[in-house]
Structures are given as C-alpha cells and as structure tokens.
Motif scaffolding. Structure first.
Motif, short mmCIF file in Angstrom:
data_model
loop_
_atom_site.label_atom_id
_atom_site.label_comp_id
_atom_site.label_asym_id
_atom_site.label_seq_id
_atom_site.Cartn_x
_atom_site.Cartn_y
_atom_site.Cartn_z
N MET A 1 0.85 -1.17 0.00
CA MET A 1 0.00 0.00 0.00
C MET A 1 0.89 1.23 0.00
SD MET A 1 -3.07 1.51 0.39
CE MET A 1 -4.09 0.12 0.76
N GLU A 2 0.73 2.09 -0.99
CA GLU A 2 1.49 3.34 -1.07
C GLU A 2 0.87 4.37 -0.13
OE1 GLU A 2 4.21 4.20 -3.06
OE2 GLU A 2 4.34 2.09 -3.62
N LEU A 3 1.72 5.16 0.51
CA LEU A 3 1.26 6.22 1.40
C LEU A 3 1.64 7.57 0.84
CD1 LEU A 3 2.39 4.67 4.80
CD2 LEU A 3 0.11 4.63 3.80
N LYS A 4 0.81 8.56 1.10
CA LYS A 4 1.16 9.92 0.71
C LYS A 4 2.19 10.45 1.67
CE LYS A 4 -3.34 11.01 -1.18
NZ LYS A 4 -4.51 11.87 -1.12
N LEU B 1 14.77 12.62 8.21
CA LEU B 1 13.60 12.06 8.88
C LEU B 1 13.11 10.83 8.14
CD1 LEU B 1 11.48 12.52 11.13
CD2 LEU B 1 10.17 13.82 9.45
N GLN B 2 12.93 9.73 8.85
CA GLN B 2 12.46 8.49 8.25
C GLN B 2 10.95 8.55 8.03
OE1 GLN B 2 14.87 5.56 7.72
NE2 GLN B 2 15.74 7.61 7.56
N ILE B 3 10.51 8.27 6.81
CA ILE B 3 9.10 8.29 6.45
C ILE B 3 8.74 6.97 5.78
CG2 ILE B 3 7.36 9.40 4.98
CD1 ILE B 3 8.26 11.08 7.39
N VAL B 4 7.64 6.36 6.24
CA VAL B 4 7.16 5.11 5.65
C VAL B 4 6.43 5.47 4.36
CG1 VAL B 4 5.77 3.04 5.96
CG2 VAL B 4 6.93 4.08 7.94
N GLU B 5 6.95 4.98 3.24
CA GLU B 5 6.37 5.28 1.93
C GLU B 5 5.38 4.23 1.46
OE1 GLU B 5 9.81 5.81 -0.54
OE2 GLU B 5 10.39 7.65 0.49
N SER B 6 5.60 2.97 1.87
CA SER B 6 4.68 1.90 1.50
C SER B 6 4.87 0.71 2.44
CB SER B 6 4.87 1.47 0.04
OG SER B 6 6.13 0.88 -0.14
N TYR B 7 3.87 -0.16 2.43
CA TYR B 7 3.93 -1.39 3.23
C TYR B 7 3.15 -2.47 2.51
CZ TYR B 7 -0.79 -0.12 4.74
OH TYR B 7 -2.13 0.22 4.76
N GLY B 8 3.48 -3.72 2.82
CA GLY B 8 2.80 -4.87 2.22
C GLY B 8 3.81 -5.80 1.58
N TYR C 1 12.72 -2.70 2.87
CA TYR C 1 13.03 -3.65 3.94
C TYR C 1 12.08 -4.82 3.78
CZ TYR C 1 15.47 0.31 6.02
OH TYR C 1 16.31 1.37 6.24
N GLN C 2 12.60 -6.02 3.66
CA GLN C 2 11.76 -7.20 3.46
C GLN C 2 11.61 -7.96 4.78
OE1 GLN C 2 10.29 -7.39 0.50
NE2 GLN C 2 9.03 -9.03 1.28
N ALA C 3 11.06 -7.28 5.77
CA ALA C 3 10.88 -7.87 7.10
C ALA C 3 10.18 -6.85 7.98
CB ALA C 3 12.23 -8.24 7.70
N SER C 4 9.91 -7.23 9.21
CA SER C 4 9.42 -6.29 10.21
C SER C 4 10.54 -5.30 10.53
CB SER C 4 9.01 -7.04 11.48
OG SER C 4 7.95 -7.94 11.20
N ILE C 5 10.16 -4.09 10.96
CA ILE C 5 11.17 -3.04 11.18
C ILE C 5 10.85 -2.19 12.40
CG2 ILE C 5 11.91 -2.81 8.78
CD1 ILE C 5 9.96 -0.44 8.50
N ARG D 1 8.83 13.20 18.79
CA ARG D 1 9.84 12.15 18.98
C ARG D 1 9.11 10.82 19.05
NH1 ARG D 1 14.57 11.99 17.50
NH2 ARG D 1 14.85 10.30 18.96
N VAL D 2 8.75 10.30 17.88
CA VAL D 2 7.95 9.10 17.76
C VAL D 2 8.76 8.02 17.08
CG1 VAL D 2 6.94 9.84 15.57
CG2 VAL D 2 5.69 8.24 17.01
N ALA D 3 8.47 6.78 17.43
CA ALA D 3 9.07 5.62 16.77
C ALA D 3 7.95 4.64 16.45
CB ALA D 3 10.11 4.96 17.67
N ALA D 4 8.22 3.72 15.54
CA ALA D 4 7.23 2.71 15.18
C ALA D 4 7.89 1.34 15.17
CB ALA D 4 6.62 3.00 13.83
N ALA D 5 7.21 0.37 15.74
CA ALA D 5 7.61 -1.04 15.68
C ALA D 5 6.56 -1.69 14.79
CB ALA D 5 7.61 -1.65 17.07
N LEU D 6 6.97 -2.07 13.58
CA LEU D 6 6.02 -2.50 12.54
C LEU D 6 6.21 -3.94 12.16
CD1 LEU D 6 6.39 0.69 10.31
CD2 LEU D 6 4.60 0.22 12.01
N ILE D 7 5.17 -4.75 12.37
CA ILE D 7 5.20 -6.15 11.95
C ILE D 7 4.75 -6.21 10.49
CG2 ILE D 7 4.14 -8.42 12.29
CD1 ILE D 7 4.02 -7.72 15.30
N ALA D 8 5.57 -6.83 9.67
CA ALA D 8 5.30 -6.92 8.23
C ALA D 8 4.03 -7.70 7.94
CB ALA D 8 6.50 -7.55 7.51
N LEU D 9 3.34 -7.26 6.87
CA LEU D 9 2.14 -7.95 6.39
C LEU D 9 2.51 -8.86 5.23
CD1 LEU D 9 -0.31 -4.93 6.29
CD2 LEU D 9 -0.09 -6.66 8.06
#
Length: 125
Positions: free
Chosen positions: A1-4, A12-19, A30-34, A117-125
């Motif tokens: 899924m693409e994100l705006k 600054l790290q920005i999540v551009e897509s996931y899936g 990144y081909q894993a959880s991050i 000052r936010v962080a994300a722990a993201l489990i891959a789909l």
C-alpha cells in the motif's frame, strides 16, 4: 500500500509503502518487520505480536534523544502487545499505542511530520 508523504524529506524516516512482507522507508526497501526511529530504520526480528519482548525493543529504549511515543503495528489486525512490555516502556516515559500495521504507518508519518519524537515497531504484512 502506497502512502502519501506526510512529512518533509531529509534525514527524517518516512514510511512510503507497506505490504508484500515488507516496507519502503525513505527510499529503501526492507523485506521484514522493522523499527522506525526519526533518524534510522532497522530490521526487527518480530513476526508476530506474541514474539514482542523487551530485548527486541531495546533500540527504542536506548534512543537519543529519547522517544516519547512508540506506535506498534501489530500486523493485519489490532492486537495488544504484552502487558509487561507496555508497563516497562511507560515507566521509562515512552507512551505506547497499538494498532494494525497500516494505521501504525500512517500515524507514525503524521506524528513524525509534526516533529514529535515518535518511533514505530512495525510487523510486516
């Protein structure tokens, strides 16, 4: 899924897509959880919320300057992380919010773009 894009470019790290088992963050795939911190993204060896542990969150607890909020993306559906992890993080002054991974990606981008000052722990789909 693409994100705006929700935040300015730069370090600054920005999540551009996931899936498809991974993520694209600030131009890198990144081909894993991050774990996503404001200044870096690292592989995270957690494939299920049940595997989340304090040692797996050490980079969040060690971040300088300190992280004020951790957003946990629990996969395809909402699931609370273990109570012990939430309690220890809160005792260190780190708020914890859990949601599905897609919502976590979007929320991280918005808050990071606001300069939080936010962080994300993201489990891959």
């Amino acid at each position: 899924m693409e994100l705006k894009r929700q935040a300015p470019a730069g370090s600054l790290q920005i999540v551009e897509s996931y899936g498809e088992g991974g993520f694209k963050v600030s131009g890198q795939r990144y081909q894993a959880s991050i774990l996503v911190l404001p200044d870096r993204t690292v592989a995270w060896p957690v494939d299920d919320i049940a595997d989340l542990s304090l040692p797996s969150l050490q980079p969040i607890m060690d971040a300088e300057p300190a992280v004020e909020l951790l957003i946990i993306g629990s996969g395809g559906s909402f699931c609370l992380p273990p109570l012990t992890c939430r309690e220890v993080l809160r005792s260190k002054g780190i708020g914890v919010e859990a949601m599905d991974t897609g919502a976590a990606c979007r929320t991280y981008n918005v808050l990071a773009g606001e300069g939080r000052r936010v962080a994300a722990a993201l489990i891959a789909l």
